[in-house]
Design a protein around this motif. Structure first.
Motif, PDB file in Angstrom:
ATOM      1  N   PHE A  89      24.046  19.504  -7.246  1.00 53.55           N
ATOM      2  CA  PHE A  89      22.821  20.092  -6.726  1.00 53.55           C
ATOM      3  C   PHE A  89      22.573  19.645  -5.298  1.00 53.55           C
ATOM      4  O   PHE A  89      22.931  18.535  -4.927  1.00 53.55           O
ATOM      5  N   ARG A  90      21.987  20.546  -4.535  1.00 54.12           N
ATOM      6  CA  ARG A  90      21.775  20.244  -3.124  1.00 54.12           C
ATOM      7  C   ARG A  90      20.537  19.359  -2.961  1.00 54.12           C
ATOM      8  O   ARG A  90      19.604  19.425  -3.766  1.00 54.12           O
TER       9      ARG A  90
ATOM     10  N   LEU B 213      17.050  27.633  -8.661  1.00 52.53           N
ATOM     11  CA  LEU B 213      16.880  26.363  -7.941  1.00 52.53           C
ATOM     12  C   LEU B 213      16.832  26.595  -6.435  1.00 52.53           C
ATOM     13  O   LEU B 213      16.657  25.665  -5.668  1.00 52.53           O
ATOM     14  N   ARG B 214      17.029  27.823  -6.045  1.00 54.04           N
ATOM     15  CA  ARG B 214      17.059  28.201  -4.631  1.00 54.04           C
ATOM     16  C   ARG B 214      18.048  27.339  -3.854  1.00 54.04           C
ATOM     17  O   ARG B 214      17.749  26.783  -2.815  1.00 54.04           O
ATOM     18  N   GLN B 215      19.209  27.219  -4.393  1.00 55.21           N
ATOM     19  CA  GLN B 215      20.247  26.516  -3.649  1.00 55.21           C
ATOM     20  C   GLN B 215      21.420  27.463  -3.468  1.00 55.21           C
ATOM     21  O   GLN B 215      21.654  28.349  -4.276  1.00 55.21           O
TER      22      GLN B 215
ATOM     23  N   TYR C 115      18.033  19.515  -1.097  1.00 58.19           N
ATOM     24  CA  TYR C 115      16.737  20.136  -0.815  1.00 58.19           C
ATOM     25  C   TYR C 115      16.107  20.780  -2.042  1.00 58.19           C
ATOM     26  O   TYR C 115      15.005  21.316  -1.981  1.00 58.19           O
ATOM     27  N   VAL C 116      16.816  20.725  -3.190  1.00 57.86           N
ATOM     28  CA  VAL C 116      16.278  21.376  -4.387  1.00 57.86           C
ATOM     29  C   VAL C 116      14.972  20.702  -4.805  1.00 57.86           C
ATOM     30  O   VAL C 116      14.839  19.484  -4.756  1.00 57.86           O
TER      31      VAL C 116
END
Ligand SMILES: [Zn+2]
Ligand SMILES: [Zn+2]
Lengths: 55, 159
Positions: free
Chosen positions: B113-114, A42-44, B116-117
């Motif tokens: 979850f952030r 998720l690239r977080q 920007y995801v």
């Protein structure tokens, strides 16, 4: 050894043994994934959720 | 920066400008592109429902359920007084013993979850894991909103 009936899952990304799927936290998840792989995909940045134990 | 100012910066060609509570560092920390490729794609924080009902640990499940049902919700985010996410109540948890406190009824420490995801990746995950909703938070755990799978799917269909 207390959690006798607990079954381990394997991360679909890295094949590491995990207690529970990091994404859905459902036992027996067909797409079980570890936190590391989840956050990479998720690239977080790695979240530190309040540590959940038991249940 | 107000959301409007962020929007204006984007339209002026500054690329991704994100505005969410305390979250600006998240964007940089993630090492994501700050301009170009993804500039016009909405992200989790953009479509997460900011009006998701919240509840405190000490409330009674039955009270919370009654309160949110009239608003048409079957999910509740459990937060503390700083809006840090502590747990989640989905339909399954809401159907539990109405006399118990939220603290016992909730699913503690849900994955968050952030903002920007990417929606594309979130949709993938939510479908694979059969998850209808996922809480979006800042990196210090504060609630931004609840991302609903149906909203993500609808947003993706617009493309
Ligand atoms: Zn893994
Ligand atoms: Zn899963």
């Amino acid at each position: 050894m207390a959690d006798s009936a607990e079954t381990k899952e394997r991360c679909k990304g890295c094949d590491r043994e995990i207690d529970i799927c990091a994404f859905c936290q459902e036992p027996g998840c067909a797409a079980a994934i570890c936190y590391g792989c989840q956050n990479r995909e998720l690239r977080q940045t790695v979240p530190q959720p309040p540590h959940a134990h038991g249940g | 920066m107000s959301p409007r100012a962020a929007w204006r910066l984007e339209t002026l060609g500054f690329g991704e400008v994100y505005d969410y509570i305390d979250g600006k560092v998240d964007w940089m920390a993630a090492g994501l592109p700050t301009e170009g490729t993804n500039a016009q794609h909405p992200r989790a924080g953009d479509i997460a429902r900011k009006d998701v009902p919240t509840a405190g640990l000490q409330e009674k499940l039955g009270d919370v359920k009654a309160r949110v049902e009239v608003q048409g919700w079957d999910a509740v985010v459990v937060v503390n007084d700083r809006r840090v996410v502590l747990g989640l109540l989905r339909a399954k948890e809401l159907a539990g013993d109405p006399e118990q406190p939220i603290e016992r009824a909730m699913r503690p420490g849900p994955s968050t979850f952030r903002p920007y995801v990417s929606l594309h990746e979130m949709l993938h995950f939510m479908v694979d894991h059969k998850l209808d909703s996922a809480p979006v938070t800042t990196s210090d755990g504060r609630l931004v909103g609840l991302l609903l799978q149906k909203d993500v799917a609808a947003e993706m269909e617009k493309k």
